[in-house]
Write a protein that holds these residues in place. Structure first.
Motif, PDB file in Angstrom:
ATOM      1  N   VAL A 113      12.652   4.425  -4.259  1.00 59.02           N
ATOM      2  CA  VAL A 113      12.119   3.833  -3.222  1.00 59.02           C
ATOM      3  C   VAL A 113      13.201   2.927  -2.387  1.00 59.02           C
ATOM      4  O   VAL A 113      14.045   2.159  -3.012  1.00 59.02           O
ATOM      5  N   GLY A 114      13.058   3.219  -1.200  1.00 60.27           N
ATOM      6  CA  GLY A 114      14.168   2.335  -0.163  1.00 60.27           C
ATOM      7  C   GLY A 114      13.601   1.184   0.465  1.00 60.27           C
ATOM      8  O   GLY A 114      12.504   1.134   1.205  1.00 60.27           O
ATOM      9  N   LEU A 115      14.242   0.018   0.470  1.00 61.46           N
ATOM     10  CA  LEU A 115      14.079  -1.157   0.995  1.00 61.46           C
ATOM     11  C   LEU A 115      15.179  -1.248   2.284  1.00 61.46           C
ATOM     12  O   LEU A 115      16.476  -1.169   1.776  1.00 61.46           O
ATOM     13  N   VAL A 116      14.840  -1.410   3.435  1.00 59.14           N
ATOM     14  CA  VAL A 116      15.933  -1.467   4.433  1.00 59.14           C
ATOM     15  C   VAL A 116      16.063  -2.961   4.793  1.00 59.14           C
ATOM     16  O   VAL A 116      15.199  -3.873   5.306  1.00 59.14           O
ATOM     17  N   PHE A 117      17.484  -3.286   4.796  1.00 53.71           N
ATOM     18  CA  PHE A 117      18.139  -4.548   5.329  1.00 53.71           C
ATOM     19  C   PHE A 117      18.816  -4.703   6.210  1.00 53.71           C
ATOM     20  O   PHE A 117      20.168  -4.752   6.319  1.00 53.71           O
ATOM     21  N   LYS A 147       4.425   3.598   7.650  1.00 58.28           N
ATOM     22  CA  LYS A 147       4.188   4.773   6.996  1.00 58.28           C
ATOM     23  C   LYS A 147       2.791   5.079   6.707  1.00 58.28           C
ATOM     24  O   LYS A 147       1.978   4.066   6.770  1.00 58.28           O
ATOM     25  N   ASP A 148       2.563   6.263   6.228  1.00 53.15           N
ATOM     26  CA  ASP A 148       1.144   6.738   6.136  1.00 53.15           C
ATOM     27  C   ASP A 148       0.992   7.272   4.616  1.00 53.15           C
ATOM     28  O   ASP A 148       1.789   7.983   4.294  1.00 53.15           O
ATOM     29  N   VAL A 149       0.125   6.832   3.772  1.00 51.33           N
ATOM     30  CA  VAL A 149       0.036   6.995   2.610  1.00 51.33           C
ATOM     31  C   VAL A 149      -0.494   8.569   2.492  1.00 51.33           C
ATOM     32  O   VAL A 149      -0.007   9.041   1.429  1.00 51.33           O
ATOM     33  N   ASP A 150      -1.334   9.209   3.319  1.00 48.51           N
ATOM     34  CA  ASP A 150      -1.698  10.507   3.149  1.00 48.51           C
ATOM     35  C   ASP A 150      -0.203  11.481   3.393  1.00 48.51           C
ATOM     36  O   ASP A 150      -0.158  12.312   2.499  1.00 48.51           O
ATOM     37  N   GLU A 185       0.892  -1.159  -0.122  1.00 48.82           N
ATOM     38  CA  GLU A 185      -0.200  -0.044   0.037  1.00 48.82           C
ATOM     39  C   GLU A 185       0.949   1.133  -0.007  1.00 48.82           C
ATOM     40  O   GLU A 185       0.566   2.342  -0.696  1.00 48.82           O
ATOM     41  N   THR A 186       1.889   1.314   0.904  1.00 45.97           N
ATOM     42  CA  THR A 186       2.679   2.540   1.016  1.00 45.97           C
ATOM     43  C   THR A 186       3.704   2.329  -0.047  1.00 45.97           C
ATOM     44  O   THR A 186       3.798   3.721  -0.705  1.00 45.97           O
ATOM     45  N   LEU A 187       4.184   1.444  -0.477  1.00 47.78           N
ATOM     46  CA  LEU A 187       5.142   1.477  -1.761  1.00 47.78           C
ATOM     47  C   LEU A 187       4.256   2.017  -3.219  1.00 47.78           C
ATOM     48  O   LEU A 187       4.647   3.024  -3.882  1.00 47.78           O
ATOM     49  N   ASP A 188       3.090   1.498  -3.274  1.00 46.18           N
ATOM     50  CA  ASP A 188       2.222   1.913  -4.490  1.00 46.18           C
ATOM     51  C   ASP A 188       1.968   3.558  -4.332  1.00 46.18           C
ATOM     52  O   ASP A 188       2.156   4.309  -5.217  1.00 46.18           O
ATOM     53  N   ALA A 189       1.889   4.081  -2.870  1.00 43.86           N
ATOM     54  CA  ALA A 189       1.562   5.323  -2.856  1.00 43.86           C
ATOM     55  C   ALA A 189       2.816   6.272  -3.134  1.00 43.86           C
ATOM     56  O   ALA A 189       2.666   7.341  -3.604  1.00 43.86           O
ATOM     57  N   LEU A 212       7.646  -6.695  -2.959  1.00 46.21           N
ATOM     58  CA  LEU A 212       7.554  -5.207  -3.271  1.00 46.21           C
ATOM     59  C   LEU A 212       8.406  -4.842  -4.541  1.00 46.21           C
ATOM     60  O   LEU A 212       8.035  -4.138  -5.243  1.00 46.21           O
ATOM     61  N   ALA A 213       9.677  -5.548  -4.849  1.00 44.81           N
ATOM     62  CA  ALA A 213      10.345  -4.995  -5.975  1.00 44.81           C
ATOM     63  C   ALA A 213       9.607  -5.212  -7.376  1.00 44.81           C
ATOM     64  O   ALA A 213       9.659  -4.473  -8.325  1.00 44.81           O
ATOM     65  N   ALA A 214       8.792  -6.421  -7.298  1.00 45.87           N
ATOM     66  CA  ALA A 214       8.322  -6.874  -8.548  1.00 45.87           C
ATOM     67  C   ALA A 214       6.859  -5.730  -8.707  1.00 45.87           C
ATOM     68  O   ALA A 214       6.535  -5.821  -9.847  1.00 45.87           O
ATOM     69  N   ARG A 215       6.759  -4.848  -7.893  1.00 45.36           N
ATOM     70  CA  ARG A 215       5.613  -3.783  -8.114  1.00 45.36           C
ATOM     71  C   ARG A 215       6.306  -2.467  -8.650  1.00 45.36           C
ATOM     72  O   ARG A 215       5.344  -1.422  -8.745  1.00 45.36           O
ATOM     73  N   VAL A 216       7.597  -2.228  -8.596  1.00 46.60           N
ATOM     74  CA  VAL A 216       7.940  -1.259  -8.963  1.00 46.60           C
ATOM     75  C   VAL A 216       8.396  -0.990 -10.400  1.00 46.60           C
ATOM     76  O   VAL A 216       9.097  -1.825 -11.053  1.00 46.60           O
ATOM     77  N   PRO A 217       7.893   0.059 -10.962  1.00 46.87           N
ATOM     78  CA  PRO A 217       8.046   0.305 -12.537  1.00 46.87           C
ATOM     79  C   PRO A 217       9.535   0.787 -12.680  1.00 46.87           C
ATOM     80  O   PRO A 217      10.237   1.010 -11.896  1.00 46.87           O
ATOM     81  N   SER A 218       9.969   0.500 -13.999  1.00 49.85           N
ATOM     82  CA  SER A 218      11.471   0.572 -14.215  1.00 49.85           C
ATOM     83  C   SER A 218      11.826   1.877 -14.097  1.00 49.85           C
ATOM     84  O   SER A 218      12.965   2.170 -13.934  1.00 49.85           O
ATOM     85  N   HIS A 219      11.017   2.835 -14.106  1.00 49.11           N
ATOM     86  CA  HIS A 219      11.498   4.344 -14.153  1.00 49.11           C
ATOM     87  C   HIS A 219      11.796   4.942 -12.677  1.00 49.11           C
ATOM     88  O   HIS A 219      12.106   5.941 -12.222  1.00 49.11           O
TER      89      HIS A 219
END
Length: 213
Positions: A28-32, A198-201, A15-19, A48-55
């Motif tokens: 977009v940052g992913l914490v490891f 995270k908060d989408v708004d 949800e927040t990744l999409d926002a 999550l990575a699969a949802r991220v467009p190439s740009h």
């Protein structure tokens, strides 16, 4: 089009990744880093990575990582950028050679003298992320909502392309970018309702403020 771009860091659910993507985030940052409330598993990172467009660039955040962790995260998250905390210039250079990816290094800032360490990463990293220095003994090297005095950047000759982080919010990001001349701003806790939540708004408000710059 805004001259300033934004990274939303520490995303951990669709949800927040999409926002972040819908709002126009450039990164977009992913914490490891398991101690972080924003840490994601390799399995979650892959989803999550699969949802991220190439740009939109996928940034993996690591604290003094071993090669095995980096390799597994890159494979899971199809990462474009590696962001390193608590690493020496030599280690950053070694990881740049090992991964072949763009390397960002976070430099913690409190006073003007802290900027001196940024110059040591010239040739070892591709970008510096100026972040607020956390208190001694803090469990995390960042993501604590602290900001530093932006005036310390005045007149500084940046050794590398750079991003501004540390205590940014939807309310102050415009001022921060104008004050410092930052062309990339990085937010994590400033778009949360609680650590790791995270908060989408708030994400939308932050990215809207950036888009108007």
């Amino acid at each position: 089009m805004s001259r300033v771009t934004a990274k939303i860091c520490g995303l951990s659910n669709p949800e927040t990744l999409d926002a972040a993507i819908a709002g126009g985030a450039s990164h977009v940052g992913l914490v490891f880093f398991p101690p972080s409330p924003r840490a994601v598993s390799f399995e979650a990172a892959a989803g999550l990575a699969a949802r991220v467009p190439s740009h939109v660039a996928k940034v993996g955040i690591f604290v003094d990582p071993c090669n095995a962790l980096i390799d597994e995260a890159i494979e899971a998250g199809a990462l474009d950028v590696i962001q390193l905390h608590s690493v020496t210039p030599g280690r950053a250079a070694a990881l740049k050679q090992h991964t072949g990816l763009e390397i960002w290094v976070a430099v913690p800032i409190k006073t003007r003298s802290d900027l001196d360490s940024a110059t040591k990463y010239e040739g070892a990293a591709d970008k510096i992320v100026y972040d607020a220095k956390t208190p001694g003994g803090a469990a995390l090297p960042g993501g604590m909502g602290l900001r530093f005095d932006w005036s310390v950047l005045d007149g500084f000759h940046h050794p590398l392309p750079w991003a501004l982080s540390g205590g940014l919010t939807p309310d102050n990001v415009a001022e921060a970018a104008r004050r410092t001349g930052a062309t990339l701003v990085d937010v994590s806790s400033g778009v949360e309702t609680a650590p790791g939540s995270k908060d989408v708004d708030k994400i939308a408000a932050f990215l809207q403020a950036v888009a108007q710059l």
